[in-house]
Motif scaffolding. Sequence first.
Motif, short mmCIF file in Angstrom:
data_model
loop_
_atom_site.label_atom_id
_atom_site.label_comp_id
_atom_site.label_asym_id
_atom_site.label_seq_id
_atom_site.Cartn_x
_atom_site.Cartn_y
_atom_site.Cartn_z
N GLN A 19 -23.73 85.74 29.41
CA GLN A 19 -22.76 86.60 30.09
C GLN A 19 -23.06 86.71 31.57
OE1 GLN A 19 -23.29 90.16 27.77
NE2 GLN A 19 -21.92 89.49 26.14
N LYS A 20 -24.33 86.72 31.91
CA LYS A 20 -24.75 86.87 33.31
C LYS A 20 -24.63 85.56 34.09
CE LYS A 20 -28.69 88.37 36.07
NZ LYS A 20 -30.09 88.80 36.04
N ASN A 21 -25.13 84.46 33.52
CA ASN A 21 -25.23 83.18 34.24
C ASN A 21 -24.19 82.15 33.80
OD1 ASN A 21 -27.55 84.29 35.40
ND2 ASN A 21 -28.86 83.43 33.83
N GLY A 22 -23.66 82.30 32.61
CA GLY A 22 -22.70 81.34 32.11
C GLY A 22 -23.33 80.12 31.46
N LYS A 23 -24.55 79.76 31.85
CA LYS A 23 -25.22 78.59 31.28
C LYS A 23 -26.49 79.03 30.58
CE LYS A 23 -24.90 74.52 33.05
NZ LYS A 23 -25.26 73.34 33.81
N LEU A 24 -26.81 78.28 29.54
CA LEU A 24 -28.03 78.56 28.78
C LEU A 24 -28.79 77.26 28.55
CD1 LEU A 24 -26.65 80.83 25.92
CD2 LEU A 24 -28.17 81.54 27.74
#
Length: 141
Positions: A19-24
């Motif tokens: 949710q914060k960065n969009g990428k995992l």
Amino acid sequence: GSGMSPLFSIIQHRQKQQQKNGKLPPCILFFEGKNESAYPLLLDKLINFHKSGIITDLVTTFWGDTPKKVHLQDKMKEKAAKIWDLWMDVRTPFYYCGPLRKIPEELKEILLQVIINEGWMAREEAMAVNNRHDFNFIQNV
């Protein structure tokens, strides 16, 4: 009784990161149980985490649903190419939750064999690759 409770905090953390960065970073989750019908709510949650990208790949095994028992270790061997693809990213962690017995050592050895076979590496090189990763083993009693 599934042993997944400790991993839900990790999955929720990944959800917040997404949710914060969009990428995992990639993540593969192997789940083993006796019967698929025993875990309907848990499986729905895991499938939703997979569909939303929080879990990159989800592999389930139910040894009580088949005449020939198929275990986590068997599924890992079947998914060697996928594991290799994910495992080459040093950010990929490995989580196992279940009985400790000799299983963590077996799982590490399977990962080592995947690296040797899929990456065409010598054992020492494969051990160096394995050592770059985070292993977490949580005992389910």
